[in-house]
Enzyme design. Structure first.
Site, PDB file in Angstrom:
ATOM      1  N   GLU A 269       0.834  -1.199   0.000  1.00  0.00           N
ATOM      2  CA  GLU A 269       0.000   0.000   0.000  1.00  0.00           C
ATOM      3  C   GLU A 269       0.874   1.257   0.000  1.00  0.00           C
ATOM      4  O   GLU A 269       1.914   1.303   0.648  1.00  0.00           O
ATOM      5  CB  GLU A 269      -0.886  -0.030   1.252  1.00  0.00           C
ATOM      6  CG  GLU A 269      -1.815   1.148   1.414  1.00  0.00           C
ATOM      7  CD  GLU A 269      -2.571   1.101   2.734  1.00  0.00           C
ATOM      8  OE1 GLU A 269      -3.563   1.845   2.870  1.00  0.00           O
ATOM      9  OE2 GLU A 269      -2.165   0.325   3.635  1.00  0.00           O
ATOM     10  N   LYS A 326      -9.856   2.286  -2.864  1.00  0.00           N
ATOM     11  CA  LYS A 326     -10.313   1.746  -1.587  1.00  0.00           C
ATOM     12  C   LYS A 326     -11.688   2.296  -1.235  1.00  0.00           C
ATOM     13  O   LYS A 326     -11.914   3.504  -1.251  1.00  0.00           O
ATOM     14  CB  LYS A 326      -9.302   2.083  -0.489  1.00  0.00           C
ATOM     15  CG  LYS A 326      -9.601   1.451   0.858  1.00  0.00           C
ATOM     16  CD  LYS A 326      -8.511   1.765   1.872  1.00  0.00           C
ATOM     17  CE  LYS A 326      -8.786   1.104   3.217  1.00  0.00           C
ATOM     18  NZ  LYS A 326      -7.749   1.426   4.213  1.00  0.00           N
ATOM     19  N   CYS A 380      -5.524  -2.884   2.928  1.00  0.00           N
ATOM     20  CA  CYS A 380      -5.340  -2.775   4.376  1.00  0.00           C
ATOM     21  C   CYS A 380      -6.577  -3.176   5.159  1.00  0.00           C
ATOM     22  O   CYS A 380      -6.959  -4.336   5.233  1.00  0.00           O
ATOM     23  CB  CYS A 380      -4.880  -1.347   4.714  1.00  0.00           C
ATOM     24  SG  CYS A 380      -4.343  -1.128   6.435  1.00  0.00           S
TER      25      CYS A 380
END
Length: 509
Positions: A269, A326, A380
């Site tokens: 990330e 995301k 994540c």
């Protein structure tokens, strides 16, 4: 028992439960703590008193389990350090309210055995509630203590909430049996209760052990290279360190393989420190280091709606192909409500400089990676949610997680995050590939077992074959809804029965 001793006992039971979570993993301590909490909450008393007992146990549990929550605030101490103690106290105390709610519900039953059963049902529903409301936070669920044991495999049938209910149910049944046998002596009651709980937990282990093994990895399976640059969070955005961390990734990407050449290379990330749209020279360097192999990396992307935390597949020419933004952002980390207003007051999200924080993407998608099949991307925090991307996962061949766990420190946080990712693999019957900035980078098979991995705080690259998927288990198809309905019905019937028995007139001679 004095009030002070009662408070200490509740907190001690909560702390014991926390010892079952990573990195401690002391399951017997957790079971003793759970049994003690059930015993305390089912002890006669008002609803307020029982709620307080549950809350105190929960506050101690979450304070120990989530002690790592202070780590993000210590990355930039002058700016955020003052928030650290408030974050831990408010987080622990707030999440413990759900345990207090379960304790209050247990007071609806007068009989101690019924109160134990009612508490197990109410506790599971309360944990479901905290997993969904206010964007949800299903971290530290009781079922996660069973990782690396046979009972963990049962989440394929009923999820982590079902495993937590089975654990509390086994302990409640043993305690209820012991309570019924008290008239025969404390030793007899204690022994019978312990044997009863162990027998039920043994059945749980048998159910998990009966699951078929993960499919064998075929010789022709694609090879993935996971790159772990080990960029410490307090240095990650330092202008003098940015070139060093980027060069680390290039070097690890280009190093000759010891076995089959990689078919896909994964960076973590926010692997590059520049906006994706303005980083073409860096992307070209990455593509050249990859030697014609597709490269997956994380970066901030500027969109018309605002910046996003993105995952991009870089082609051999250094151009972004498939992109995923995301969708499930971290509250108060990647965004805060009314962020621009809060920024004027000096309050900003931890992970971004903009007052409004990141903009959420449209939702889960599948990435078509050609010969590597369909991959479900997770960035994540998204891997902690059983419900996130569940419908897309049914059509996926594997899950791809990129993460930067440097935010979570180097002790409990990253290990707990990894365990949640492993449970996603078991629940969905899908392998999960994980590229983490500071670790733990690994390939997880469809039964949640880790293969080779790069430990925390190490620099390196790992080449590993991609495991095949398994047949989707029941939980992958149904999720938490069936269990939530059954629990609600059982709890409602229990309450109605108690009301009926309480209201029924007593016959007199």
């Amino acid at each position: 028992m004095t009030r002070r001793r009662g408070w200490a006992l509740d907190a001690a039971f909560g702390a014991l439960i926390a010892l079952g979570q990573a990195p401690f993993g002391v399951i017997p301590a957790a079971l003793i703590g759970l049994a003690g909490m059930i015993w305390r909450v089912s002890t006669p008393g008002s609803g307020r008193a029982r709620a307080a007992r549950g809350w105190r146990a929960g506050a101690a549990y979450f304070a120990v389990t989530l002690h790592w929550i202070v780590e993000p605030f210590l990355v930039d101490v002058p700016r955020h350090g003052w928030m650290a103690p408030f974050a831990l106290v408010l987080m622990a105390g707030g999440l413990a309210l759900f345990w207090g709610l379960a304790g209050w519900t247990a007071a609806r039953w007068q009989a101690r055995g019924s109160a134990m059963a009612g508490f197990a049902l109410a506790f599971t529903l309360a944990e479901m509630l905290r997993s969904y409301i206010f964007t949800g936070f299903p971290w530290g669920l009781i079922g996660t203590i069973w990782i690396d044991t046979a009972p963990a495999q049962t989440v394929a049938y009923w999820g982590l909430h079902g495993l937590g209910l089975a654990t509390l149910g086994a302990l409640s049944a043993g305690l209820a049996l012991g309570a019924r046998l008290q008239v025969r002596g404390r030793a007899v009651a204690t022994g019978a209760g312990l044997l009863g709980s162990l027998a039920l937990l043994g059945l749980l282990a048998v159910a998990g052990a009966l699951r078929p093994p993960a499919p064998a990895i075929p010789p022709e399976a694609p090879t993935l290279r996971l790159v772990q640059p080990n960029a410490a969070q307090h240095l990650k955005w330092d202008p003098e360190m940015i070139p060093l961390f980027f060069q680390r990734q290039l070097t690890l990407t280009a190093q000759p393989p010891e076995g089959p050449a990689p078919d896909l290379i994964l960076w973590p990330e926010t692997a590059i420190a520049y906006r994706l749209g303005g980083a073409r020279p860096l992307l070209i360097q990455g593509a050249e280091a990859a030697g014609g192999v597709p490269l997956v990396l994380g970066a901030v992307r500027q969109t018309p709606a605002g910046p996003t935390n993105a995952l991009a597949v870089i082609d051999p020419d250094g151009r972004p192909g498939a992109i995923y933004d995301k969708a499930h952002l971290v509250p108060f980390g990647e965004y805060i409500p009314f962020g621009d207003l809060a920024a004027r007051l000096g309050i900003r999200g931890l992970a971004v400089a903009e007052g409004g924080g990141f903009h959420a993407g449209p939702g889960p998608v599948l990435l078509d990676l050609g010969a590597l099949g369909q991959a479900l991307p997770l960035i994540c925090y998204e891997a902690i949610f059983p419900q996130f991307g569940r419908s897309q996962a049914r059509a996926a061949d594997w899950m791809l997680q990129i993460t930067n766990d440097a935010w979570f420190g180097s002790f409990a946080g990253p290990q707990q995050h990894l365990i949640l990712a492993r449970f996603r693999a078991i629940e969905r019957g899908l392998p999960l590939v994980r590229a983490a900035n500071t670790g733990i980078s690994t390939v997880i098979d469809s039964r949640g077992a880790m293969g080779a991995h790069l430990p925390l705080n190490t620099l390196g690259a790992l080449d590993a074959p991609l495991p095949p998927r398994s047949t989707p288990p029941p939980y992958a198809r149904m999720g938490d809804l069936p269990l939530a309905i059954l629990l609600s019905l059982a709890l409602a019937l229990g309450v109605l029965r108690t009301v009926y028995l309480t209201a029924r007139p007593v016959e007199r001679d």
